[in-house]
Structures are given as structure tokens and as C-alpha cells.
Scaffold this motif. Structure first.
Motif, mmCIF file in Angstrom:
data_model
loop_
_atom_site.group_PDB
_atom_site.id
_atom_site.type_symbol
_atom_site.label_atom_id
_atom_site.label_comp_id
_atom_site.label_asym_id
_atom_site.label_seq_id
_atom_site.Cartn_x
_atom_site.Cartn_y
_atom_site.Cartn_z
ATOM 1 N N ALA A 292 0.803 -1.221 0.000
ATOM 2 C CA ALA A 292 0.000 0.000 0.000
ATOM 3 C C ALA A 292 0.837 1.273 0.000
ATOM 4 O O ALA A 292 0.297 2.365 -0.159
ATOM 5 C CB ALA A 292 -0.933 0.013 1.215
ATOM 6 N N PHE A 293 2.162 1.138 0.198
ATOM 7 C CA PHE A 293 3.020 2.327 0.298
ATOM 8 C C PHE A 293 4.234 2.197 -0.624
ATOM 9 O O PHE A 293 5.366 2.115 -0.167
ATOM 10 C CB PHE A 293 3.488 2.526 1.743
ATOM 11 C CG PHE A 293 2.396 2.442 2.760
ATOM 12 C CD1 PHE A 293 1.369 3.368 2.778
ATOM 13 C CD2 PHE A 293 2.385 1.426 3.705
ATOM 14 C CE1 PHE A 293 0.360 3.285 3.717
ATOM 15 C CE2 PHE A 293 1.375 1.341 4.652
ATOM 16 C CZ PHE A 293 0.352 2.274 4.650
ATOM 17 N N PRO A 294 4.024 2.169 -1.940
ATOM 18 C CA PRO A 294 5.166 2.022 -2.849
ATOM 19 C C PRO A 294 6.107 3.209 -2.753
ATOM 20 O O PRO A 294 5.670 4.362 -2.752
ATOM 21 C CB PRO A 294 4.506 1.947 -4.230
ATOM 22 C CG PRO A 294 3.189 2.631 -4.067
ATOM 23 C CD PRO A 294 2.753 2.332 -2.660
ATOM 24 N N VAL A 295 7.400 2.947 -2.660
ATOM 25 C CA VAL A 295 8.367 4.019 -2.470
ATOM 26 C C VAL A 295 9.206 4.278 -3.726
ATOM 27 O O VAL A 295 9.596 5.414 -3.987
ATOM 28 C CB VAL A 295 9.290 3.709 -1.270
ATOM 29 C CG1 VAL A 295 10.203 2.536 -1.555
ATOM 30 C CG2 VAL A 295 10.110 4.928 -0.878
ATOM 31 N N PHE A 296 9.468 3.238 -4.513
ATOM 32 C CA PHE A 296 10.352 3.404 -5.667
ATOM 33 C C PHE A 296 9.677 4.143 -6.814
ATOM 34 O O PHE A 296 10.252 5.052 -7.400
ATOM 35 C CB PHE A 296 10.841 2.033 -6.156
ATOM 36 C CG PHE A 296 11.783 1.351 -5.216
ATOM 37 C CD1 PHE A 296 13.131 1.688 -5.193
ATOM 38 C CD2 PHE A 296 11.336 0.377 -4.334
ATOM 39 C CE1 PHE A 296 14.009 1.070 -4.321
ATOM 40 C CE2 PHE A 296 12.200 -0.250 -3.455
ATOM 41 C CZ PHE A 296 13.544 0.100 -3.444
ATOM 42 N N THR A 297 8.471 3.731 -7.151
ATOM 43 C CA THR A 297 7.759 4.308 -8.305
ATOM 44 C C THR A 297 6.346 4.710 -7.881
ATOM 45 O O THR A 297 5.376 4.013 -8.199
ATOM 46 C CB THR A 297 7.695 3.290 -9.459
ATOM 47 O OG1 THR A 297 7.083 2.085 -8.979
ATOM 48 C CG2 THR A 297 9.080 2.981 -9.985
ATOM 49 N N PRO A 298 6.203 5.810 -7.181
ATOM 50 C CA PRO A 298 4.887 6.202 -6.665
ATOM 51 C C PRO A 298 3.861 6.495 -7.751
ATOM 52 O O PRO A 298 2.654 6.471 -7.484
ATOM 53 C CB PRO A 298 5.197 7.453 -5.832
ATOM 54 C CG PRO A 298 6.494 7.966 -6.363
ATOM 55 C CD PRO A 298 7.262 6.761 -6.784
ATOM 56 N N GLY A 299 4.320 6.763 -8.969
ATOM 57 C CA GLY A 299 3.381 7.064 -10.042
ATOM 58 C C GLY A 299 3.079 5.893 -10.949
ATOM 59 O O GLY A 299 2.513 6.072 -12.036
ATOM 60 N N SER A 300 3.428 4.689 -10.519
ATOM 61 C CA SER A 300 3.229 3.515 -11.376
ATOM 62 C C SER A 300 1.824 2.939 -11.281
ATOM 63 O O SER A 300 1.452 2.062 -12.064
ATOM 64 C CB SER A 300 4.242 2.429 -11.008
ATOM 65 O OG SER A 300 4.059 2.008 -9.666
#
Length: 818
Positions: A292-300
Motif C-alpha cells: 500500500a506504500f510504494p516508495v520506488f515508483t509512486p506514479g506507477s
């Protein structure tokens, strides 16, 4: 005793037990601290807390109660088998809970999760051992698979580990059939894999086809028509034998909007968010991200997509090394094909029944197993150039780190277009990103040290690999699990006021009516096993989906009707509303009470506070089962403004044209009267919907009218429900129940069979005769279940005959040899 065991079973035969126990111990070390902090229950966050735990407890209690048909306490009602076969019913881990009490079930979630990790490592080992001469490397591979990034990421989805366990066994059975000539085993594997989870089985079938084609085309396996026909026969027998669970599941989910969107246009060839390609690559070189908290590619747009494939300690170093050593192999070509499938949307969707409604990479565990196989083969090969592989792996890791972490990003004002500020790094959060980078680099460094110091001594090398993998797994997994655990907004509430707290709600009729939960933890009603109009479950009755769609209300993964459609509450016989106060939100914007001290929906009155929930009673409540004095066609309902559709439901029953005509003596339908509506200019039709009034006084009046014409009694039974309606002073009419329509329902009125009709876009109604007191009985039988059982029994018979033939042929061959 241990010495006797070792004498009886050679060391090689103990590897399976060894990898299983090592994984169990490691998983225990990982999860036990969180189980202790949870008071004996393993809590995580999000879906894990509000789906996996209540699902287990609810279905456990339902099975123990002997009710395998209709569940009235899931959403507005749904078939149990079709709704929970994806989550639970095919899982052997779920059935392990059946001997235990209901209260004990939440406390079993943690131990079951630990057991799953042990089984995943064992199943991977059973597949991998064929491909290495030293089974220590197969043991290492089992650990890599069980504690891979995919496995840790999907702790969030408790039911994803069963397919992870079954997949290596499926491949092992296929290999045994192809290379060892073992028969019947693959049929059993196909059956088990499909029963465990039919959705994941679709992807496994595709993978097995690709796998078989690859080893055949590369001449790793010499194709023989006879063997292929036998293999096809085993596939058919194993698959058909699953009809008892598969057929009702498919019938129950047909029409679900989440399964209806197919690939289209350029979106089927290229991902619309280019960050997805980066995420796929990064998932190979960095520990698993948070669902629920993607850090690498927040716009994916990849939340909950299961894009994770990292191997602890080794990352992609072993795979790169294998690619450099084995330039021509079926495995290398297979991995290349899988990479293409991952990067092309339409190919990726083939692993999930061609569904393109949302991006998922939930088949990556299959690729992970192949990455593990490549890695252990590189470990065992003496030709491996580890220095070169490490340089490539480190270079890609560092390069990606710098590109993402140091790339400047400028934010502009939408109106003026001027740059507001510039930041460094495209990642979502600075701290978490660099912690992931640090973990990846430290893991790579640890691997380099093991390679440099222990590579020449195979025994020490495998021991240190095992220690390194387990150490890195625990180190990285603690961070990921802890981040989810401590960021959870639901754990405290569930622990203190919801789980096993049903006795704190002392409302006499709470089990017989529906309730609403305002801004509460999802599936609170499911924890308490009471009826509710709220439900966070995506595989419920498709009639529910159709109803909400007709009202213009989004119903994809959950039923959460907004307050502005307040007319739904009396229409759905919702009597109580719960507003949680344990979070101290009283008087805030999240409270059911507005700034003036009024309820945010008309007609609700405070009743009491229990379990730190403020409970309100619906003064516009309409008991289940009531009649209408007006009837409108579905096309007429379209005339109603969207803002008032929920209230309009209370004025008239909505019927499709064929039912308007079928019950014309009740509805007043005639071709002449409705000619204009179904003609070229329906907008000129004078509909009674134009007379509907929606102010509070009329809302109160129409609710009172429906309540006056409601059933005198209503109760659920083990296989349906029954009701009584006094129609001694009334004419023929249709009696409405806000129970989702299903072809599995059959009904009698005063002992006589009657048709069950689909009305109001998704609910049921039956005709009641004039001048009679009516005893209405609905019985439910899961559609397709009895047929599925018969088909499965036939498949079982075919399997026994097939097995007998195989055994007879073997005996004849042995006899001829002698």
C-alpha cells in the motif's frame, strides 16, 4: 533415537525435513515478536486485518454450523462456495482450523502463516533437487523461494501462499511424468492446484504450457505422441475432477465487473505508466516494497499489484552469473520469454484470465522459482565467474539508486505555470527509499564476502549461504513487516473493540436485521457475524454489483454506500448504524453527528454506546419483505435524477419489461400504455416517476407506508429464509425481499411452488395471492454444485480406471521381462 533415524534414512533423504524445519524456525523468529505484540494474534495492516482474519473466522463458523449454501451475513447475502473458494475453501490450511473453537481462529493465523513458509520451502526443494547434484543447493533454493520478495510482499494477502506452495509441486509432478515415466501423479497435482485456488491455477496452466514448449523446442525433452496423449489425459482427468468446486465458483462469479474488462488498443501493448517498467526491474534488485506504500515508483499505479521478485542475499547476481555461463539453455530462454510477458500488458493479463481492469503481477512467484533455479545452478557450476556477475549486479543496483534518488523534480503552479520548488529524488519518501537501498547494498556486500571466503569449500559455502540468506531475510523482512504493522490504523481498534467482542453488543434483534457502519474498520460486521450493508469482499453475488451499477454507485471491491444515498438504508431494511468513538473523533468531520448536533442522515436516533461504538436506530426502518402499490419499468427509472434514485426505490418496484408484461394484472402494463416508452421517443413518455417527491416529510411517509405493508415475521433458515405476510385484505401482488437474486433460490407460497423473479436490478420477489395469509419459504441450493459433484465423481472413476490400466500394463511389462 536420532542416530537410528540417521541410520535408517541416508542424509540425502533428510534434506526435505531439514529445509522445512529451517524455514519454520526462521518464520517463527520473523513473526513471533509481532504475534506477541498482538496479544497472540498476528496483525498486519489493510486487507490482512480486515479481510483475512474475519474471513477465516466467519467461514470457519459457517462450516462448523453445517451451512454451506447461502450466507446472509456477507454483504446483502451471497453464496458461500462461489464467494470464498478463491480465499479459503480450497486451502488445506483453512481446514486445519475446523477442530478449533471460533474464538481460537484469529490466534491460529500466525502459526498457519509460519507453516505456509515451511511448506513453500519444502515444495520448492522437491522441484529443485532434480537440477543439482548436491542437494544442499536445492535446500538453499527452497529458502530463497520461501523468503523471496514476492513471499514477503504477499504476507499482506494471506491466501497467496497456497498457490506458491502448489506451483513447485505441479512442476515437480510434470518433470516426474516426463523424465521418470511416473503416471497419475500429474493428474493429482493438477487437481490439487486447481482446488487450492482456481484463479492462480489459470496462470499456472499458462506457465506449464510455456514450460513444456520450451523444454520440447530446445530438445531438452524428446517429444513423444504417446506420452503427450497420456499427459493430456491426466490434465483432463485432474481438471474435470475439480468440478465440485470450480463449476459453482465460475457460475457464481459470471458477470463480476472485475473480470469483464479485456485488453484494448495500445493499452494492451504498452503500459500507460512508464514507471511500471522501472518497477519490474527494481523488484529484482531491491527488497520487496510495501503493497500500500510504494516508495520506488509512486506514479506507477501499482499498489497491491504484487510486483516483487527479489531473492534475499543474492538478488540477481546468481541469475546474471547463470546467463553468462549457460548461453544456450531452456531455462535462459524461458526467463527471456517471461520477461517479455511481464513487459507486454496483454501477455501479462493472460496470467489472470485476460482481465485488464487493474494491473496485477501476481504470477511473479512462478518467475521467482525459475530465478532461484538459475541461481542454484550458478552456485553449483565451477565455471561461474562471480566477479563479473557481481560487477554487473552492483552496477545496476547503484545505477538505479542514483538515477532515482538524485534525479531533480520540479513542481509548478497549475495556474501560473511557475516553478514552485525543486526537490531531489523521484521516490515517494526519502527515508524509506535510502533504507531499501542500504539493505540491498549490505545484502550484496554480505554475498561478496561469502563468495570470497567460502566459495572453494562447497560444504562451508552452502552453510554460509544458508546463514546469509536467513540473516538477510530476517533483517529485510523485519523492516517490511514492522512498517506495515506500526502503520496500521486498524490493529488497535480490532484488538480492543472488535475481535471476539461480539458479546459486548446487547441489542436483541441485531442478528435479524441489517446494520450500517459509518467510517468504521472495514468488515466490522463480519467480525461480529451480523448482517450489514457494508462489506469489503470482491467476490460477492453479481446481483449486488448489478444493483449498485444501476444506481450509478461504484461497487468493485467493497460495498460502502455514501450518506447522500440515505434512501438505501430503509430500502435494504437497515435498522442500526454504528459510529466508532474509540479513536476520539467525536465532533470531527468523521463523526456521524454534524456541527449542529444532528445526524448526517435524516431519521436516525441515538440508541446507546457499546464497545465504544455509538449506536443509532433508523426511525424509517422497513422490515424485510414488503409490497408496493406502484410498478415502473427499468426504462422509467432512468428518468429519475441520479441524486434521488435511492429514494425513488421506495416508491415503486422496478421491473424489466418482460416481468411488467408477465404480471400485467398487477403492474397495469399494456402494450398500448407503454408503446411510447418503448418507441422512438421514450423521452415523451409520461412516467409516474415525475410525481415522486423527495422532501423529508414525503420520505418519512413513504417509508411508513412500506413498513405498514411488510411481513409480520421473517427469519433465516439453514438453507434460505421464511416469512409470513397477511394479504387477507389485499389483491394479488408481488412481495419484495432485498435479498440478492440467484438462480439457486426456489420458493413456495402456502406450500405451492412459485417463480422467483429478479426485480429492482438484483433482488427477488414472488407473487402472493389475494385474500390469503401467506407463508413464504425460500430454499437455496448452490447452482452447479450437485452437477459439479457428479462430474467430479465421474472423473474419480476415470482416474481409478486409468490408474488400474497403468498398474496392469506395468505388471505385464515386468512379467514379460522376467
Amino acid at each position: 533415537m536420532p542416530s537410528r533415524i540417521l541410520q535408517k534414512y541416508p542424509t540425502q533423504k533428510l534434506f526435505g525435513l531439514r529445509v522445512f524445519l529451517i524455514s519454520i524456525i526462521t518464520a517463527t523468529a520473523l513473526f513471533l515478536p509481532f504475534i506477541i505484540m498482538g496479544g497472540g494474534v498476528f496483525y498486519y495492516y489493510g486487507d490482512f486485518n480486515v479481510q483475512e482474519i474475519p474471513f477465516y473466522q466467519l467461514v470457519h463458523d459457517t462450516v462448523r454450523g453445517g451451512n454451506l449454501g447461502w450466507m446472509h451475513n456477507v454483504d446483502l447475502g451471497t453464496d458461500m462456495l462461489s464467494s470464498f473458494s478463491f480465499y479459503l475453501l480450497g486451502s488445506p490450511f483453512f481446514w486445519l482450523t475446523i477442530p478449533f473453537s471460533s474464538e481460537a481462529v484469529p490466534y491460529l493465523i500466525g502459526p498457519l502463516l509460519i507453516l505456509k513458509f515451511g511448506c513453500a520451502s519444502l515444495s520448492a526443494y522437491l522441484y529443485l533437487k532434480r537440477y543439482v547434484t548436491d542437494r544442499n543447493f536445492a535446500l538453499v533454493g527452497g529458502l530463497l523461494y520461501a523468503f523471496s520478495g514476492f513471499s514477503i510482499y504477499n504476507v499482506f494477502f494471506f491466501h497467496f501462499h497456497e498457490p506458491m506452495i502448489m506451483f513447485p509441486l505441479l512442476l515437480a509432478a510434470l518433470d516426474a511424468f516426463i523424465y521418470d515415466g511416473k503416471r497419475t501423479v500429474f493428474a493429482l497435482a493438477v487437481f490439487s492446484a486447481c482446488v487450492v485456488n482456481y484463479y492462480f491455477f489459470v496462470g499456472q496452466v499458462l506457465f506449464v504450457i510455456i514450460y513444456f514448449l520450451m523444454i520440447t523446442l530446445t530438445k531438452t525433452y524428446k517429444f513423444k505422441v504417446k506420452n503427450f496423449l497420456l499427459l493430456a489425459l491426466e490434465v483432463i482427468i485432474g481438471f474435470v475432477a475439480t468440478a465440485f468446486i470450480l463449476l459453482p465458483s465460475v457460475l457464481g462469479l459470471m458477470g463480476n465487473p472485475r473480470l469483464s474488462e479485456l485488453p484494448n488498443g495500445w493499452d494492451s501493448l504498452v503500459y500507460s505508466q512508464p514507471q511500471k517498467y522501472w518497477l519490474i526491474i527494481l523488484s529484482l534488485f531491491f527488497p520487496a516494497d510495501m503493497p500500500a506504500f510504494p516508495v520506488f515508483t509512486p506514479g506507477s499505479n501499482c499498489k497491491w499489484a504484487s510486483v516483487a521478485a527479489w531473492l534475499p542475499l543474492v538478488g540477481m547476481t546468481g541469475v546474471i552469473a547463470y546467463f553468462q555461463v549457460c548461453r544456450k539453455s531452456w531455462l535462459k530462454k524461458l526467463l527471456a520469454v517471461l520477461a517479455v510477458f511481464a513487459c507486454v500488458p496483454v501477455l501479462n493479463s493472460m496470467f489472470q484470465m485476460m482481465n485488464s481492469s487493474i494491473y496485477y503481477a501476481r504470477w511473479f512467484y512462478m518467475g521467482v522459482l525459475m530465478l532461484v533455479l538459475a541461481t542454484i545452478k550458478a552456485f553449483e557450476s565451477r565455471k561461474t565467474d562471480w566477479n563479473r556477475a557481481i560487477r554487473w549486479s552492483a552496477g545496476i543496483t547503484v545505477g538505479a539508486t542514483l538515477l532515482i534518488g538524485l534525479m531533480p523534480v520540479s513542481y509548478t503552479d497549475e495556474e501560473s505555470g511557475d516553478i514552485q520548488n525543486t526537490v531531489v529524488g523521484t521516490q515517494a519518501t526519502f527515508e524509506r527509499y535510502w533504507l531499501y537501498v542500504l539493505m540491498a547494498l549490505l545484502s550484496l556486500l554480505a554475498f561478496v564476502l561469502i563468495i570470497k571466503k567460502f566459495r572453494r569449500n562447497k560444504k562451508r559455502f552452502t552453510v554460509m549461504l544458508t546463514v546469509g540468506i536467513l540473516s538477510v531475510s530476517l533483517f529485510t523482512s523485519y523492516f517490511i513487516i514492522a512498517t506495515g504493522y506500526f502503520s496500521s490504523s486498524s490493529t488497535k481498534t480490532i484488538k480492543e473493540d472488535i475481535i471476539n467482542r461480539r458479546d459486548g453488543i446487547t441489542i436483541a434483534d441485531i442478528d435479524n436485521v441489517r446494520s450500517d457502519f459509518y467510517e468504521c474498520v472495514d468488515n466490522t460486521a463480519m467480525f461480529w457475524q451480523i448482517q450489514s450493508i457494508n462489506c469489503f469482499q470482491s467476490s460477492v453475488s453479481t446481483s449486488i454489483m448489478q444493483f449498485y451499477d444501476a444506481l450509478g454507485i461504484t461497487r468493485d471491491v467493497a460495498s460502502r454506500p455514501d450518506l447522500d444515498v440515505y434512501g438505501l438504508r430503509p430500502f435494504l431494511s437497515c435498522k442500526y448504524l454504528f459510529d466508532y468513538r474509540g479513536d476520539g473523533k467525536s465532533g470531527s468531520t468523521n463523526s456521524f453527528i454534524d456541527e449542529d448536533g444532528n445526524t448526517k442522515m435524516p431519521g436516525w436516533k441515538y440508541l446507546r454506546t457499546q464497545n465504544r461504538f455509538d449506536i443509532y436506530r433508523n426511525e424509517r426502518y422497513i422490515p424485510m419483505g414488503y409490497t408496493f402499490d406502484k410498478f415502473i419499468a427499468e426504462e422509467e427509472f432512468d428518468f429519475v435524477p441520479s441524486a434521488h434514485k435511492s429514494e425513488a426505490l421506495l416508491y415503486a418496484m422496478i421491473l424489466p419489461r418482460d416481468l411488467m408484461k408477465k404480471y400485467s394484472s398487477i403492474t397495469g402494463y399494456s402494450d398500448k400504455k407503454y408503446k411510447l416508452l418503448y418507441g422512438k421517443h421514450p423521452e415523451y413518455y409520461d412516467s409516474i416517476t415525475e410525481t415522486f417527491s423527495y422532501d423529508n416529510s414525503d420520505y418519512k411517509k413513504v417509508c411508513a407506508q412500506r413498513a405498514y405493508n411488510s411481513c409480520s415475521s421473517f427469519e433465516y433458515t439453514d438453507n434460505g429464509f421464511r416469512a409470513e405476510y397477511d394479504n387477507t385484505k389485499g389483491d394479488d401482488n408481488l412481495l419484495f425481499f432485498s435479498v440478492p437474486y440467484s438462480e439457486g433460490f426456489a420458493a413456495t407460497v402456502n406450500g405451492k411452488a412459485t417463480d422467483v423473479e429478479k426485480v429492482d436490478y438484483g433482488f427477488i420477489a414472488v407473487k402472493i395471492p389475494k385474500g390469503e395469509k401467506c407463508d413464504i419459504v425460500f430454499t437455496y441450493e448452490t447452482p452447479g454444485f450437485s452437477t459439479g459433484v457428479k462430474i467430479s465423481l465421474c472423473a474419480l472413476g476415470a482416474f481409478l480406471v486409468y490408474g488400474a490400466v497403468i498398474l496392469t500394463v506395468k505388471k505385464i511389462k515386468r512379467k514379460n521381462k522376467n
